[in-house]
Each structure stands twice: as C-alpha cells, then as structure tokens.
Design a protein around this motif. Structure first.
Motif, PDB file in Angstrom:
ATOM      1  N   ARG A  22       0.854  -1.183   0.000  1.00 15.65           N
ATOM      2  CA  ARG A  22       0.000   0.000   0.000  1.00 15.65           C
ATOM      3  C   ARG A  22       0.895   1.240   0.000  1.00 15.65           C
ATOM      4  O   ARG A  22       1.880   1.312   0.725  1.00 15.65           O
ATOM      5  CB  ARG A  22      -0.911   0.021   1.229  1.00 15.65           C
ATOM      6  CG  ARG A  22      -1.979  -1.081   1.233  1.00 15.65           C
ATOM      7  CD  ARG A  22      -3.036  -0.809   0.184  1.00 15.65           C
ATOM      8  NE  ARG A  22      -4.095  -1.794   0.192  1.00 15.65           N
ATOM      9  CZ  ARG A  22      -4.128  -2.880  -0.581  1.00 15.65           C
ATOM     10  NH1 ARG A  22      -3.106  -3.121  -1.411  1.00 15.65           N
ATOM     11  NH2 ARG A  22      -5.138  -3.711  -0.531  1.00 15.65           N
ATOM     12  N   SER A  23       0.526   2.220  -0.815  1.00 12.73           N
ATOM     13  CA  SER A  23       1.275   3.480  -0.844  1.00 12.73           C
ATOM     14  C   SER A  23       0.741   4.415   0.244  1.00 12.73           C
ATOM     15  O   SER A  23      -0.444   4.368   0.582  1.00 12.73           O
ATOM     16  CB  SER A  23       1.147   4.143  -2.214  1.00 12.73           C
ATOM     17  OG  SER A  23      -0.215   4.444  -2.506  1.00 12.73           O
ATOM     18  N   PHE A  24       1.628   5.245   0.786  1.00 12.32           N
ATOM     19  CA  PHE A  24       1.214   6.183   1.827  1.00 12.32           C
ATOM     20  C   PHE A  24       0.438   7.343   1.201  1.00 12.32           C
ATOM     21  O   PHE A  24       0.802   7.834   0.134  1.00 12.32           O
ATOM     22  CB  PHE A  24       2.426   6.719   2.577  1.00 12.32           C
ATOM     23  CG  PHE A  24       3.065   5.704   3.484  1.00 12.32           C
ATOM     24  CD1 PHE A  24       2.470   5.364   4.686  1.00 12.32           C
ATOM     25  CD2 PHE A  24       4.257   5.088   3.134  1.00 12.32           C
ATOM     26  CE1 PHE A  24       3.055   4.437   5.538  1.00 12.32           C
ATOM     27  CE2 PHE A  24       4.848   4.157   3.969  1.00 12.32           C
ATOM     28  CZ  PHE A  24       4.239   3.826   5.179  1.00 12.32           C
ATOM     29  N   PRO A  25      -0.627   7.822   1.853  1.00 14.52           N
ATOM     30  CA  PRO A  25      -1.404   8.946   1.319  1.00 14.52           C
ATOM     31  C   PRO A  25      -0.615  10.243   1.371  1.00 14.52           C
ATOM     32  O   PRO A  25       0.396  10.343   2.075  1.00 14.52           O
ATOM     33  CB  PRO A  25      -2.632   8.986   2.241  1.00 14.52           C
ATOM     34  CG  PRO A  25      -2.178   8.359   3.508  1.00 14.52           C
ATOM     35  CD  PRO A  25      -1.173   7.313   3.125  1.00 14.52           C
TER      36      PRO A  25
ATOM     37  N   VAL B  29      16.725   6.187   2.810  1.00 11.14           N
ATOM     38  CA  VAL B  29      17.408   5.628   1.640  1.00 11.14           C
ATOM     39  C   VAL B  29      16.430   4.805   0.800  1.00 11.14           C
ATOM     40  O   VAL B  29      16.439   4.872  -0.434  1.00 11.14           O
ATOM     41  CB  VAL B  29      18.613   4.776   2.085  1.00 11.14           C
ATOM     42  CG1 VAL B  29      19.285   4.138   0.882  1.00 11.14           C
ATOM     43  CG2 VAL B  29      19.614   5.632   2.831  1.00 11.14           C
ATOM     44  N   ASP B  30      15.567   4.040   1.441  1.00 13.03           N
ATOM     45  CA  ASP B  30      14.559   3.275   0.701  1.00 13.03           C
ATOM     46  C   ASP B  30      13.657   4.205  -0.100  1.00 13.03           C
ATOM     47  O   ASP B  30      13.365   3.952  -1.274  1.00 13.03           O
ATOM     48  CB  ASP B  30      13.706   2.451   1.669  1.00 13.03           C
ATOM     49  CG  ASP B  30      14.471   1.291   2.270  1.00 13.03           C
ATOM     50  OD1 ASP B  30      15.565   0.982   1.764  1.00 13.03           O
ATOM     51  OD2 ASP B  30      13.986   0.699   3.246  1.00 13.03           O
ATOM     52  N   PHE B  31      13.203   5.285   0.529  1.00 12.13           N
ATOM     53  CA  PHE B  31      12.308   6.219  -0.147  1.00 12.13           C
ATOM     54  C   PHE B  31      13.012   6.975  -1.271  1.00 12.13           C
ATOM     55  O   PHE B  31      12.370   7.418  -2.227  1.00 12.13           O
ATOM     56  CB  PHE B  31      11.718   7.208   0.859  1.00 12.13           C
ATOM     57  CG  PHE B  31      10.672   6.611   1.764  1.00 12.13           C
ATOM     58  CD1 PHE B  31      10.200   5.324   1.545  1.00 12.13           C
ATOM     59  CD2 PHE B  31      10.156   7.329   2.829  1.00 12.13           C
ATOM     60  CE1 PHE B  31       9.239   4.757   2.366  1.00 12.13           C
ATOM     61  CE2 PHE B  31       9.188   6.780   3.664  1.00 12.13           C
ATOM     62  CZ  PHE B  31       8.734   5.497   3.431  1.00 12.13           C
ATOM     63  N   ARG B  32      14.337   7.147  -1.159  1.00  2.92           N
ATOM     64  CA  ARG B  32      15.082   7.788  -2.240  1.00  2.92           C
ATOM     65  C   ARG B  32      15.162   6.882  -3.473  1.00  2.92           C
ATOM     66  O   ARG B  32      15.190   7.359  -4.605  1.00  2.92           O
ATOM     67  CB  ARG B  32      16.503   8.131  -1.786  1.00  2.92           C
ATOM     68  CG  ARG B  32      16.582   9.211  -0.732  1.00  2.92           C
ATOM     69  CD  ARG B  32      16.254  10.572  -1.278  1.00  2.92           C
ATOM     70  NE  ARG B  32      16.584  11.628  -0.329  1.00  2.92           N
ATOM     71  CZ  ARG B  32      16.306  12.901  -0.521  1.00  2.92           C
ATOM     72  NH1 ARG B  32      15.685  13.278  -1.607  1.00  2.92           N
ATOM     73  NH2 ARG B  32      16.623  13.807   0.388  1.00  2.92           N
ATOM     74  N   VAL B  33      15.213   5.576  -3.232  1.00  2.44           N
ATOM     75  CA  VAL B  33      15.341   4.634  -4.337  1.00  2.44           C
ATOM     76  C   VAL B  33      13.980   4.333  -4.960  1.00  2.44           C
ATOM     77  O   VAL B  33      13.833   4.277  -6.182  1.00  2.44           O
ATOM     78  CB  VAL B  33      16.026   3.337  -3.857  1.00  2.44           C
ATOM     79  CG1 VAL B  33      16.117   2.323  -4.992  1.00  2.44           C
ATOM     80  CG2 VAL B  33      17.422   3.649  -3.336  1.00  2.44           C
ATOM     81  N   LEU B  34      12.964   4.133  -4.119  1.00  4.00           N
ATOM     82  CA  LEU B  34      11.619   3.853  -4.630  1.00  4.00           C
ATOM     83  C   LEU B  34      11.044   5.093  -5.303  1.00  4.00           C
ATOM     84  O   LEU B  34      11.338   6.226  -4.926  1.00  4.00           O
ATOM     85  CB  LEU B  34      10.707   3.433  -3.486  1.00  4.00           C
ATOM     86  CG  LEU B  34      10.869   2.015  -2.927  1.00  4.00           C
ATOM     87  CD1 LEU B  34      10.037   1.846  -1.668  1.00  4.00           C
ATOM     88  CD2 LEU B  34      10.479   0.974  -3.963  1.00  4.00           C
ATOM     89  N   SER B  35      10.207   4.866  -6.295  1.00  2.08           N
ATOM     90  CA  SER B  35       9.596   5.998  -6.995  1.00  2.08           C
ATOM     91  C   SER B  35       8.529   6.677  -6.149  1.00  2.08           C
ATOM     92  O   SER B  35       8.216   7.845  -6.376  1.00  2.08           O
ATOM     93  CB  SER B  35       8.992   5.528  -8.320  1.00  2.08           C
ATOM     94  OG  SER B  35       8.037   4.506  -8.100  1.00  2.08           O
ATOM     95  N   SER B  36       7.951   5.988  -5.176  1.00  2.00           N
ATOM     96  CA  SER B  36       6.985   6.583  -4.263  1.00  2.00           C
ATOM     97  C   SER B  36       7.011   5.803  -2.955  1.00  2.00           C
ATOM     98  O   SER B  36       7.232   4.587  -2.958  1.00  2.00           O
ATOM     99  CB  SER B  36       5.570   6.572  -4.864  1.00  2.00           C
ATOM    100  OG  SER B  36       5.135   5.242  -5.083  1.00  2.00           O
ATOM    101  N   PRO B  37       6.787   6.481  -1.811  1.00  2.00           N
ATOM    102  CA  PRO B  37       6.814   5.790  -0.513  1.00  2.00           C
ATOM    103  C   PRO B  37       5.733   4.711  -0.426  1.00  2.00           C
ATOM    104  O   PRO B  37       4.545   5.005  -0.544  1.00  2.00           O
ATOM    105  CB  PRO B  37       6.574   6.907   0.498  1.00  2.00           C
ATOM    106  CG  PRO B  37       6.946   8.159  -0.218  1.00  2.00           C
ATOM    107  CD  PRO B  37       6.613   7.931  -1.660  1.00  2.00           C
ATOM    108  N   THR B  38       6.146   3.485  -0.236  1.00  2.00           N
ATOM    109  CA  THR B  38       5.236   2.342  -0.214  1.00  2.00           C
ATOM    110  C   THR B  38       5.696   1.364   0.865  1.00  2.00           C
ATOM    111  O   THR B  38       6.888   1.259   1.149  1.00  2.00           O
ATOM    112  CB  THR B  38       5.207   1.635  -1.585  1.00  2.00           C
ATOM    113  OG1 THR B  38       4.991   2.615  -2.614  1.00  2.00           O
ATOM    114  CG2 THR B  38       4.099   0.602  -1.662  1.00  2.00           C
ATOM    115  N   SER B  39       4.765   0.649   1.453  1.00  2.00           N
ATOM    116  CA  SER B  39       5.080  -0.369   2.443  1.00  2.00           C
ATOM    117  C   SER B  39       4.093  -1.520   2.305  1.00  2.00           C
ATOM    118  O   SER B  39       3.088  -1.414   1.591  1.00  2.00           O
ATOM    119  CB  SER B  39       5.030   0.204   3.867  1.00  2.00           C
ATOM    120  OG  SER B  39       3.707   0.580   4.202  1.00  2.00           O
TER     121      SER B  39
END
Length: 460
Positions: free
Chosen positions: A114-117, A135-145
């Motif tokens: 799920r992507s964060f709102p 660092v994860d959020f810099r690599v991913l195209s959008s914040p997701t968990s």
C-alpha cells in the motif's frame, strides 16, 4: 641553530604569505625585464598577477555550503547529466492502493503493498524519517510499504486507545535489526493521523543525546535546555497538526519569567506555539507548556511516537557539563520531557505512546533497566547485584513489549519482491528461484532481503 637547519635535509616549510610574496617578486622581476622597464605595463601585469593569485587562493579555501538537517543528504543527479541510453527509458511509477484505515483488515490488506497517502508523506517530510527508511524512499519511486499482521494488531491497539488515557497504551517495538520496526512506526503514525490523532513524532531520538544540537543550562528548571531543537519541534508539530490545533484553547495563563502574563487563559494554543517558534530562548518552556495543554484536552487523542527510544535509557549522553562530566539523559530538557510522558506518571487524557528500539544503532544499546522492564532476555546472566539506575527504572516502569516478528512471511516477502520488481530495481529476470534464494539467504529479515538480496542481484 641556523646552520643546523640549513644543513638538514628536512627544512621548515615557509608560510603561505612568505611563499606567495617570494613567488610574486620573482614574477614581477621577470615581467619588469620583459616589459623593458615600462612602469604602466609593469603595473597592469602586477595587478593581473595579484588578481590571479587571489582567485586561486579563494577557490582553494571556499567550500560549498550544503543544508544539513541531521539526515544523510543525497541529492539526485540532474536530468541533463543522465545522457546514457539506460536513463532515457521512462521510469516506472509505483501505483498501489492508498493506505486507508477502513481497509486495515486481514481480508483486504494483509500481505499487500500500500502506498502512503499525501497527508502521510507530508508528515514524513516535516518530521523526517530514520536514515535507513530515507534511503529506501530515495530509491523507490513513491513511498510504499507492505501491510503485515503486526500492522493490523497495532491498528487495533490505536483504535482502543482513542478513548483511553495514554498511560494504558505505552508500547515499545522490539526485535532484531532490520525486521521492520521503523516501517511499522510509520504505518502507525499514518494510520493514527487518518483517524483523527494529533501526532508528535521524533524519528531520530539519538540526536537528542549525541551532542549534535546546541544546549544551555536553565537555572529555573536545573536542566540543560535544547532551545534550537525545541523550537524546530514546535514548528513541525504546528505544521502537521495545524487544523486540529486551531480548535484548542489554553487551559491556564502562560507566564513569563518575571511572573507577568504573556498569554491569557482561553487564548488559541497556536499562539503559544508561535511564541516558541519565534523566540528560541523560551522554546523549551513553551514546549513543556504545550505538552501540558495537549495532556489536559480531551477533544483529540494524541500519539507520541519516538524511534531510537533506547537512547534515552543509557546511563549518560555525549553532552558535557562545565566540569566536563557527561550529562545524564534525564538532565536534558527534551529527553526528560519525552521520558516523562512515556512513563506512567504523566500522560495524555486520550491517546497512546509508542517507541521503537534500534538494533543497528550500537552507540546506544538497550540497557539492563529497559530490558527488565520489557521482559527481554539479557545477553548474559545478571543477578540482583548488577548495577541499575533507579531513575531509569522509574521511567521504564510499566512499558509494554510489542515484539515485531523476526521474519517476513512468504506472502509479505512476495509483495515486497513484486514492489521492487515493478520499480525496475532488479538486475535479473524475475522468477521463483530468485525470490526463494534471496528470501532464504536473508533468513526472512526484511532489510537484508531488500538490500543484500534484491538490490545486489547480478546482470545476466
């Protein structure tokens, strides 16, 4: 002595001023011969030589200035410099359903990405996030968990805490390094914000005890205040919770040091916060008053979330007093304030407190006092004669252990694998053999599965 220095093979290095003047005289002498004694030509060439020397000296001494907010800084390269064919392909953008509170059930969200709102991502940018998550959020195209079973259990706890005092819900996430405690805390504050909580989040509590921010002794409270950080925290609280804080009023007068009234009872709470944001010298006093106001009000539940929570429960900090002795964490104003509202002696009328211990931050280990309060196993046998701090036991009393699973389930790992695959992070063809091999190599650990598994695949 002069003869010894002159005959020695190692001679003292002349200063920059002497060296520069000697070189300048040689250049001027050479220019004089070449110009034939012409004073105007000599003057113009001397001026150019001096300007050139000043420019070179300026280039060597000046350093580029970079904003520093306590988080590892990584700026993406400009698109104009990415001319290789590999970078000409359009980048994939993750498109997953948004993290919604009404979908936090086992049937709808368990084991799914799920992507964060937008409200949550704005909150992350305001408060900041832990370094590994950044660092994860810099690599991913959008914040997701990925929603895990422990996420759903925590959501149930937050639902129950809406109408109960925070002293009844004081949870500490525990587990080995890289098992997902920081991500769980981000999911918790995103969920709490979506159901109406006032959120106060400290993503890197170790910065409050590692001597990285300014401090000054406050004779009135006999503690060491941290005015700059207190002022910035007030600003962040106001930015994240502005719409809710606009509805709250002061329960009592806010007094100045001389006893005069600076804000009267019934004034907007945002006026008190603005006072601390504008004047950093009183920010720590204002922050304490704001916490008191949030503790008394019953209109909104309050969530206090602290990552690197174990750094408050170490015997000393890296700050030093005028006698060069190490200062204890509860003698610093901000750690003491957070420890008090995390204990069972102070709390909010409605809400919860959650903390997370960091297994990767070896500078601030989980001490014996916190281990015994949470019921954790100690690395070596201890008895009643082991040295303990009464003050740390006082603050740790009643904290509840909320263990985070050490391993990802296959469904959770598969969702993470699919998420990074859709974001073009894999260098090999996606198949079941690759997934199972990397999951086995990481022993189910979330961070190792991503950073030592999926992102280190070889090109075939």
């Amino acid at each position: 002595m002069f003869s010894l220095l002159a005959s020695s093979s190692v001679r003292p290095t002349p200063s920059l001023h002497i060296l520069s003047s000697r070189v300048g005289r040689e250049q001027v002498r050479h220019a004089t011969k070449k110009a034939g004694g012409n004073r105007q030509v000599l003057a113009s060439k001397t001026t150019k030589l001096q300007k050139g020397f000043r420019m070179k000296k300026k280039d060597k001494t000046e350093k580029p200035k970079m904003a520093h907010d306590g988080v590892w800084y990584m700026k993406p390269m400009a698109d104009s410099k990415l001319k290789a064919p590999l970078f000409q392909e359009p980048r994939a953008v993750l498109e997953y359903p948004v993290f919604r509170p009404e979908e936090m059930t086992a049937n709808l969200s368990l084991g799914k990405a799920r992507s964060f709102p937008p409200t949550a991502t704005k909150m992350f940018k305001t408060y900041g996030v832990p370094r590994n998550v950044l660092v994860d959020f810099r690599v991913l195209s959008s914040p997701t968990s990925v929603v895990r079973d422990v996420t759903l259990r925590l959501a149930d706890q937050l639902d129950k805490a809406v109408k109960s005092p925070s002293t009844e819900t004081r949870l500490v996430f525990t587990g080995s390094a890289g098992n997902g405690k920081s991500y769980l805390m981000l999911q918790a504050i995103a969920y709490a914000k979506s159901i109406g909580y006032l959120v106060v989040y400290v993503p890197r509590a170790s910065r409050l005890v590692d001597s990285s921010t300014a401090y000054v002794y406050d004779a009135r409270t006999q503690t060491y205040a941290q005015p700059k950080y207190s002022s910035s925290l007030l600003s962040r609280i106001l930015t994240v919770n502005d719409s809710s804080l606009q509805q709250l009023k002061l329960h009592k007068d806010f007094l100045a040091d001389d006893g005069s009234v600076r804000l009267h009872k019934g004034s907007p709470l945002v006026d008190l916060i603005d006072l601390g944001v504008r004047d950093a010298s009183v920010a720590h006093v204002v922050l304490s008053a704001v916490f008191e106001e949030l503790a008394k009000q019953t209109q909104f539940p309050v969530l206090l979330a602290v990552d690197d929570f174990q750094s408050f429960f170490n015997p000393t900090t890296l700050y030093r007093n005028p006698s060069y002795g190490l200062i204890k964490p509860y003698h610093l104003s901000l750690p003491r304030l957070l420890m008090e509202y995390s204990s069972h002696h102070k709390g909010f009328a409605r809400g919860a407190v959650i903390g997370a211990v960091s297994g990767s931050n070896t500078n601030w280990p989980v001490t014996l006092e916190l281990q015994e309060a949470l019921g954790l196993s100690t690395p070596r046998p201890v008895n009643e004669y082991a040295k303990r701090s009464d003050n740390l036991q006082y603050y740790a009393e009643g904290l509840k252990n909320f263990p985070v699973p050490e391993k990802l389930t296959l469904d959770e790992a598969a969702s993470i694998y699919d998420m990074w695959h859709k974001d073009n992070a894999l260098h090999t063809h996606a198949n079941d053999e690759l997934f199972l091999s990397k999951y086995t190599e990481a022993c189910g650990n979330a961070r190792k599965f991503v950073w030592e598994g999926l992102l280190r695949t070889l090109v075939t």
